[in-house]
Design a protein around this motif. Structure first.
Motif, PDB file in Angstrom:
ATOM      1  N   ILE A   4       0.851  -1.191   0.000  1.00 47.69           N
ATOM      2  CA  ILE A   4       0.000   0.000   0.000  1.00 47.69           C
ATOM      3  C   ILE A   4       0.887   1.240   0.000  1.00 47.69           C
ATOM      4  CG2 ILE A   4      -1.909   1.188   1.138  1.00 47.69           C
ATOM      5  CD1 ILE A   4      -2.493  -1.466   2.610  1.00 47.69           C
ATOM      6  N   PHE A   5       0.847   1.977  -1.080  1.00 44.79           N
ATOM      7  CA  PHE A   5       1.671   3.175  -1.219  1.00 44.79           C
ATOM      8  C   PHE A   5       0.843   4.423  -0.924  1.00 44.79           C
ATOM      9  CE2 PHE A   5       4.202   0.143  -3.519  1.00 44.79           C
ATOM     10  CZ  PHE A   5       5.504   0.542  -3.272  1.00 44.79           C
ATOM     11  N   PHE A   6       1.439   5.325  -0.161  1.00 51.20           N
ATOM     12  CA  PHE A   6       0.795   6.592   0.197  1.00 51.20           C
ATOM     13  C   PHE A   6       1.500   7.758  -0.488  1.00 51.20           C
ATOM     14  CE2 PHE A   6      -2.113   5.862   3.853  1.00 51.20           C
ATOM     15  CZ  PHE A   6      -1.914   4.502   4.023  1.00 51.20           C
ATOM     16  N   ASP A   7       0.710   8.669  -1.002  1.00 52.87           N
ATOM     17  CA  ASP A   7       1.195   9.986  -1.387  1.00 52.87           C
ATOM     18  C   ASP A   7       1.568  10.734  -0.089  1.00 52.87           C
ATOM     19  OD1 ASP A   7       1.338  12.507  -2.927  1.00 52.87           O
ATOM     20  OD2 ASP A   7      -0.532  12.984  -1.880  1.00 52.87           O
ATOM     21  N   VAL A   8       2.334  11.816  -0.189  1.00 44.98           N
ATOM     22  CA  VAL A   8       2.735  12.560   1.023  1.00 44.98           C
ATOM     23  C   VAL A   8       1.863  13.813   1.228  1.00 44.98           C
ATOM     24  CG1 VAL A   8       4.596  13.867   2.143  1.00 44.98           C
ATOM     25  CG2 VAL A   8       5.095  11.665   1.037  1.00 44.98           C
ATOM     26  N   ASP A   9       2.029  14.801   0.337  1.00 40.91           N
ATOM     27  CA  ASP A   9       1.364  16.100   0.568  1.00 40.91           C
ATOM     28  C   ASP A   9      -0.143  15.988   0.353  1.00 40.91           C
ATOM     29  OD1 ASP A   9       3.780  17.824   0.952  1.00 40.91           O
ATOM     30  OD2 ASP A   9       4.218  17.046  -1.042  1.00 40.91           O
TER      31      ASP A   9
END
Ligand SMILES: [Mg+2]
Length: 209
Positions: A4-9
């Motif tokens: 599961i990859f998350f964006d940051v901003d």
């Protein structure tokens, strides 16, 4: 197990105020003063250098501003002040800590972000969550050199983790939803302006938790 990859901003972190306040803070810290036209020029030059994958786009953009407006300050000092101001200005998106902790128990978590690696990962460290993310992918890592929604950055992320399913969690429609889907990710679209982490794609999130 899913990756599961998350964006940051706007997904893991958000600014407490406006970004203009962060930039103003940086000029005040390093130069002791600021002007509105410096902020506008900085933004324009930053995105120019960022889009060209120049190394250190922060320092280069400040160097352009200092030249154009005769700002008597070292661009390197301004760049360092801006990163420090960014770290001081981030807060977690409400609800994200609990969601990340719940998902980290059963899945491999990653970061998939457009930005300079040290800055992007540093913001996640500021909110105390960086150690939950084993796979860290940033567009301006010289080994990546591609921004979402370009194919190469999603492929680089998938190459970092061997998983049955790939999921992208993010706030921005084109890079985090449309682009990710096109490259084999299931997606969860979050709204960082909401008072709690919202996930309209409940089917995806429910099967993960
Ligand atoms: Mg975002």
């Amino acid at each position: 197990m899913a990756a599961i990859f998350f964006d940051v901003d706007g997904t893991l972190v958000r600014w407490r105020g406006d970004y203009a306040d962060v930039l103003t803070d940086a000029f005040e810290r390093a130069a002791g003063t600021h002007r509105g036209e410096w902020l506008d020029h900085y933004d324009e030059r930053f995105f120019h250098h960022f889009g060209a994958f120049a190394d250190d786009p922060y320092r280069r953009a400040f160097a352009d501003v200092c030249d154009e407006h005769a700002v008597g300050c070292d661009p390197e000092a301004l760049a360092e002040a801006l990163v420090a101001a960014e770290f001081d200005a981030v807060e977690p998106v409400p609800g994200v800590e609990a969601a990340v902790d719940a998902l980290a128990d059963r899945h491999t978590l990653g970061i998939l972000t457009n930005g300079v690696p040290d800055v992007q990962f540093g913001k996640v460290a500021e909110i105390g969550l960086l150690d939950r993310f084993d796979a860290r992918v940033a567009s301006h890592d010289p080994e990546i050199g591609a921004t979402k929604p370009d194919s190469d950055i999603y492929e680089a992320a998938k190459a970092r983790v061997d998983a049955e399913r790939y999921v992208m969690v993010g706030d921005d429609r084109e890079p985090d939803v449309d682009g990710a889907r096109e490259h084999g990710f299931e997606t969860v679209h979050v709204d960082a302006t909401a008072s709690d982490l919202s996930a309209p794609d409940f089917r995806t999130l429910a099967t993960l938790l």
